[in-house]
Scaffold this motif. Structure first.
Motif, PDB file in Angstrom:
ATOM      1  N   HIS A 181       0.752  -1.258   0.016  1.00 48.88           N
ATOM      2  CA  HIS A 181       0.191   0.075   0.078  1.00 48.88           C
ATOM      3  C   HIS A 181       0.896   1.358   0.108  1.00 48.88           C
ATOM      4  N   GLU A 183       3.820   1.661  -1.335  1.00 50.36           N
ATOM      5  CA  GLU A 183       4.250   1.531  -2.765  1.00 50.36           C
ATOM      6  C   GLU A 183       3.524   2.344  -3.508  1.00 50.36           C
ATOM      7  N   LEU A 184       2.046   1.728  -3.427  1.00 51.22           N
ATOM      8  CA  LEU A 184       0.900   2.330  -4.513  1.00 51.22           C
ATOM      9  C   LEU A 184       0.831   3.716  -4.080  1.00 51.22           C
ATOM     10  N   MET A 185       0.873   4.301  -3.045  1.00 47.92           N
ATOM     11  CA  MET A 185       0.905   5.704  -2.961  1.00 47.92           C
ATOM     12  C   MET A 185       2.098   6.422  -3.497  1.00 47.92           C
ATOM     13  N   ARG A 186       3.211   5.654  -3.440  1.00 52.84           N
ATOM     14  CA  ARG A 186       4.295   6.233  -4.004  1.00 52.84           C
ATOM     15  C   ARG A 186       4.321   6.312  -5.698  1.00 52.84           C
ATOM     16  N   THR A 187       3.608   5.143  -6.145  1.00 54.45           N
ATOM     17  CA  THR A 187       3.183   5.401  -7.631  1.00 54.45           C
ATOM     18  C   THR A 187       2.452   6.746  -7.857  1.00 54.45           C
ATOM     19  N   TYR A 188       1.576   6.973  -7.077  1.00 53.12           N
ATOM     20  CA  TYR A 188       0.797   7.948  -7.166  1.00 53.12           C
ATOM     21  C   TYR A 188       1.542   9.352  -6.971  1.00 53.12           C
ATOM     22  N   ALA A 189       2.572   9.179  -6.382  1.00 52.68           N
ATOM     23  CA  ALA A 189       3.574  10.414  -6.253  1.00 52.68           C
ATOM     24  C   ALA A 189       2.724  11.330  -5.182  1.00 52.68           C
ATOM     25  N   VAL A 190       2.014  11.058  -4.385  1.00 55.38           N
ATOM     26  CA  VAL A 190       1.569  11.990  -3.206  1.00 55.38           C
ATOM     27  C   VAL A 190       2.368  11.909  -2.167  1.00 55.38           C
ATOM     28  N   LYS A 194      -1.159  13.647   2.193  1.00 57.68           N
ATOM     29  CA  LYS A 194      -2.107  12.902   1.735  1.00 57.68           C
ATOM     30  C   LYS A 194      -1.972  11.067   1.922  1.00 57.68           C
ATOM     31  N   ARG A 198      -5.144   9.465   3.679  1.00 57.61           N
ATOM     32  CA  ARG A 198      -5.775   8.391   2.889  1.00 57.61           C
ATOM     33  C   ARG A 198      -5.390   6.994   3.436  1.00 57.61           C
TER      34      ARG A 198
ATOM     35  N   GLN B  93       2.968  11.302 -13.451  1.00 58.68           N
ATOM     36  CA  GLN B  93       1.766  10.192 -13.231  1.00 58.68           C
ATOM     37  C   GLN B  93       1.580   9.585 -14.810  1.00 58.68           C
ATOM     38  N   TYR B  95       2.323   6.545 -16.016  1.00 60.50           N
ATOM     39  CA  TYR B  95       2.152   5.177 -15.970  1.00 60.50           C
ATOM     40  C   TYR B  95       1.071   4.881 -14.868  1.00 60.50           C
TER      41      TYR B  95
END
Ligand SMILES: Nc1ncnc2c1ncn2[C@@H]1O[C@H](COP(=O)(O)OP(=O)(O)OP(=O)(O)O)[C@@H](O)[C@H]1O
Ligand SMILES: [Mg+2]
Lengths: 289, 287
Positions: A181, A183-190, A194, A198, B93, B95
């Motif tokens: 989870h 890493e997911l937030m990291r991929t969203y670059a938040v 946030k 979240r 963003q 990808y």
């Protein structure tokens, strides 16, 4: 049925306690059980262990024989309301402070290593020691016209006990999100903020609810004890001390404020349970702490 | 508008979607022992191209994907995504990603999970709802919009995760065995859908899989990897035709089987010299 079960069990527990009390009183030795000069179980006299009926009927009688004196239960309810109010203030302060500390410690590693030992250490200081300190400091504080009140000191002491489980529980909760989870937030670059809102805060709820319950119990105990050590009258703490002195002639009376304190504890636990219901969807996979 | 966006526009469609040059990833594990997860990998993915990574467990497929996603940094070498650094591409963003595990937030409904990236990036509520409904339709979970992840089967959760990765219509999709948990029927349906989505959105895809037929059916090129150290041993061009006319008939076509056996041979390294020779004959870049 499933809902009725805990209630039934609760009632059964209370009944069992009553039976044990009356049973021991009827069958136990009059001088109590003494081992090596230590009283392990109390005497069974009406003075030390009044009948449950005595405690109950005493509630309906006036507080004192003076004319116009209210019924004992009315006085207890009033005192319990007073104590509950202070405990609630203490709980809220404790929760806010505990949460802020937890967030600070989560955000900054250095804050964690700097604060955590002190937070743990803070709970080893006995209440009796901090009570005079708090009221002493409080008496030097003024807000314009109004002055520091004794009840504020009590609330501060209650919060002192309440913040601890919250800060520890919330810190564990904030650090509970799985790597996937995060890493997911990291991929969203938040950013951190946030992610906190979240992910970390929602994920912390299962850890937070037991912590809030502990904090509520601590706040109630802290309030009652602080009322006694600061000498604040109006609540059940002071009432216990007052009534205990009349116990020799009126053995049922000291039990009334004790019942009041129990009722406060139940209400506090109920409020947290209600909060848990509101946050139900965040509690999938609750941890027991 | 961010300056990087302008840069991309200037670069136009000439920028490759993914450009990995000489990337090596070494993990230092306990007691200073080192694992060479990836050894000087070169890989380039054109915009709109579908590339599959296939290879035995532990050959570094996930690691390569993570380098592209900027979840890990290469020890040496470089990773470029749409002409910018992997980090910048992540920040912009560029990808969408679907992991090996669904990784849904348990306290959010199915729709709420799909809306998460949109919500985080400030899309309005109505637009979010509409997009989630669209994607739910796509993955066939419209009736489950208000359920919670724990009430779904593993395959359904994975479909939600795929829908989530598509939420912002990314130009690059990174997928790590996304169909691993699906039954064969759903799997083939999702494959068909994925081909269609890619045709519609023109997204490039880097797709990790263990299934040779899946890789062949979906891909323009299949990258075959080998472990210890993680290397690219062969790149098999498949190109079974335009996305529009890839359908279930294709799964029985002759070219399909030829490509499947080519990948299988490369994977098993037989015939020994043959694999290199064959790929050279096909004009495929090998390392
Ligand atoms: N964080 C890490 N720390 C140490 N070693 C790692 C780490 N991540 C991966 N590795 C090692 O790198 C190698 C490649 O791992 P990777 O997860 O990329 O394999 P994979 O091809 O995705 O395998 P699978 O098909 O089983 O998912 C493995 O040997 C693994 O042990
Ligand atoms: Mg993997």
């Amino acid at each position: 049925m499933t809902r009725a079960r805990p209630i039934l069990l609760g009632v059964a527990g209370v009944v069992l306690l009553g039976v044990a009390w009356e049973g021991y009183k009827a069958l136990g030795p009059a001088d109590g059980v003494v081992v090596n000069g230590l009283t392990v179980l109390p005497r069974t006299s009406d003075l030390a262990m009044p009948h449950l009926v005595t405690m109950w009927t005493r509630l309906g009688e006036p507080v004192t024989s003076a004319a116009g004196s209210p019924a004992l239960w009315e006085a207890v309810v009033k005192a319990a309301g007073f104590t509950l109010g202070i405990a609630a203030v203490g709980w809220i302060i404790g929760v806010v402070v505990g949460m802020l500390l937890a967030i600070l410690m989560q955000r900054f590693r250095t804050a964690e290593s700097a604060l955590l030992p002190w937070i743990v250490l803070s709970q080893t200081v006995p209440l009796i020691a901090i009570a005079p300190l708090v009221s002493g400091w409080g008496s030097q504080i003024r807000f314009g016209e109004s002055r520091w009140q004794d009840w504020m000191s009590v609330a501060v002491i209650a919060s002192y006990l309440a913040f601890f489980p919250v800060s520890i529980g919330a810190l564990r909760g904030l650090e509970s999100p799985e790597k996937a989870h995060m890493e997911l937030m990291r991929t969203y670059a938040v950013g951190w903020w946030k992610t906190l809102l979240r992910l970390r805060l929602p994920a912390s709820v299962p850890y937070l609810i037991p912590a809030l319950r502990l904090a509520a119990a601590n706040a109630v105990i802290g309030t009652v004890v602080a009322e006694v050590s600061i000498g604040l009258s109006g609540g059940v703490g002071r009432m216990m001390v007052e009534y205990a002195s009349t116990a020799s002639g009126d053995p049922g009376k000291p039990w009334a404020p004790i019942f009041g304190a129990v009722a406060i504890g139940l209400i506090a636990a109920g409020v947290v349970a209600l909060l848990g219901l509101v946050l139900k969807r965040y509690r999938r996979g609750e941890v027991t702490a | 508008m961010r300056s990087s966006d302008v840069a991309v526009m200037a670069a136009g469609s000439t920028a490759t979607a993914v450009d990995v040059v000489g990337a090596t990833k070494i993990f230092t594990v306990a007691k200073g022992a080192q694992v060479i997860a990836l050894d000087t990998i070169d890989l380039s993915v054109a915009p709109g191209e579908f590339v599959s990574l296939i290879g035995p467990s532990g050959c570094g497929k996930s690691t390569l994907l993570r380098l592209i996603a900027d979840l890990d940094q290469p020890t040496t070498g470089s990773v470029t995504v749409f002409g910018k650094s992997a980090r910048q591409a992540r920040v912009d963003q560029d990808y969408g990603i679907a992991f090996q595990q669904a990784g849904l937030l348990p306290w959010r409904t199915v729709a709420g999970n799909i809306e998460l990236p949109l919500e985080l990036h400030g899309t309005g509520k109505t637009a979010r709802k509409a997009r989630a409904a669209e994607l739910l339709e796509l993955v066939g979970l419209t009736d489950f919009a208000d359920r919670y992840p724990e009430q779904l089967s593993g395959g359904m959760q994975q479909r939600v995760a795929i829908a989530r990765s598509l939420a912002e219509s990314p130009k690059l999709l990174l997928m790590d065995e996304p169909f691993g948990a699906l039954d064969e029927m759903t799997r083939e349906r999702m494959q068909n859908e994925l081909v269609r989505i890619c045709a519609e959105t023109g997204a490039a895809v880097v797709f990790v899989t263990h299934s040779i037929p899946e890789a062949v059916f979906l891909s323009d090129r299949v990258v075959v990897m080998s472990p210890r150290p993680g290397r690219i041993v062969d790149v098999i061009p498949v190109a079974l035709g335009a996305a529009e006319d890839r359908d279930d008939d294709l799964r029985e076509a002759v070219g399909f089987f030829a490509a499947v056996s080519a990948v299988r041979e490369a994977l098993h390294g037989t015939p020994a010299g043959g694999a290199a020779g064959a790929s050279a004959a096909r004009g495929v870049e090998t390392r």
